[in-house]
Write a protein that holds these residues in place. Sequence first.
Motif, short mmCIF file in Angstrom:
data_model
loop_
_atom_site.label_atom_id
_atom_site.label_comp_id
_atom_site.label_asym_id
_atom_site.label_seq_id
_atom_site.Cartn_x
_atom_site.Cartn_y
_atom_site.Cartn_z
N GLN A 87 3.23 6.47 6.13
CA GLN A 87 4.10 6.57 5.55
C GLN A 87 4.64 8.27 4.90
O GLN A 87 5.75 8.77 5.86
N LEU A 88 3.81 8.95 4.54
CA LEU A 88 3.88 10.46 3.89
C LEU A 88 4.55 10.93 5.02
O LEU A 88 5.00 12.20 5.28
N GLN A 117 9.16 11.68 -6.54
CA GLN A 117 7.86 11.62 -7.14
C GLN A 117 7.58 10.42 -5.86
O GLN A 117 8.64 9.37 -6.02
N LEU A 118 6.84 10.20 -5.43
CA LEU A 118 6.67 8.82 -4.42
C LEU A 118 5.13 8.20 -4.28
O LEU A 118 3.65 8.71 -5.23
N GLN A 119 4.86 6.64 -4.54
CA GLN A 119 3.50 6.41 -4.33
C GLN A 119 4.08 6.13 -2.36
O GLN A 119 4.46 4.79 -2.31
N ALA A 120 2.67 6.45 -1.56
CA ALA A 120 2.79 5.97 -0.26
C ALA A 120 1.49 5.61 0.67
O ALA A 120 0.61 6.67 -0.41
N GLU A 157 10.59 4.77 6.15
CA GLU A 157 9.43 4.59 6.70
C GLU A 157 9.15 3.20 5.63
O GLU A 157 8.08 3.38 5.14
N GLY A 158 9.73 2.61 4.63
CA GLY A 158 8.91 1.28 3.60
C GLY A 158 8.22 2.34 2.10
O GLY A 158 8.18 1.08 1.64
#
Length: 187
Positions: free
Chosen positions: A135-136, A128-131, A102-103
């Motif tokens: 994408q999420l 934990q992620l930034q998107a 999903e990048g």
Amino acid sequence: MIAPGVLLNKIAALALLAGLLVLAYAGLFAPIAHKLSDTRQKIEERRDELGRLTLALNEHQRDAVTDEPNIRALNFTMLEGESDQIRAAALQARVNAVAADEGIRLSSVTVLPPRVDDALRLVGIEIQLQAGLKQLQGLLFTLEAQQPPLFVGMLQIARAADSNVRPHRELDARLTLFGATTKSGGG
């Protein structure tokens, strides 16, 4: 013969004594007897409730023993692995692969202690992620569609502090994911 005044005095004294006894009974003994009766009734109600709860607990324990075969009969797919650590590592690798597709780059992955819920043992991770929103959504939809199924225990989404500088990374997200295994499959 007894004089009528003395007889009247004795009858009045006996009536007064009887009245005092009735008042003593009504003022002292009746409330105590009533309180004892209420207490006995409450104790009996609690015993009945305890009996019902004990019966319900025994039925729940009996049902819990038979839950595992029922889950297997439904062809419910479980996480594979010899131990909880291996299952958690496989879960982490699966989430990393989907996120990469999903990048999304995960900023943090933490293995959570296993949880037991009825006949299932849940092995989980917190990521934990930034998107971006798309994408999420893609990550969640893909994880939901795969087998064995994963359960989202918690999802927190907030606007990223540096969202103006980083396109497609406008959300900070934290989520916990759990995969199911049988209760007996510890490690």
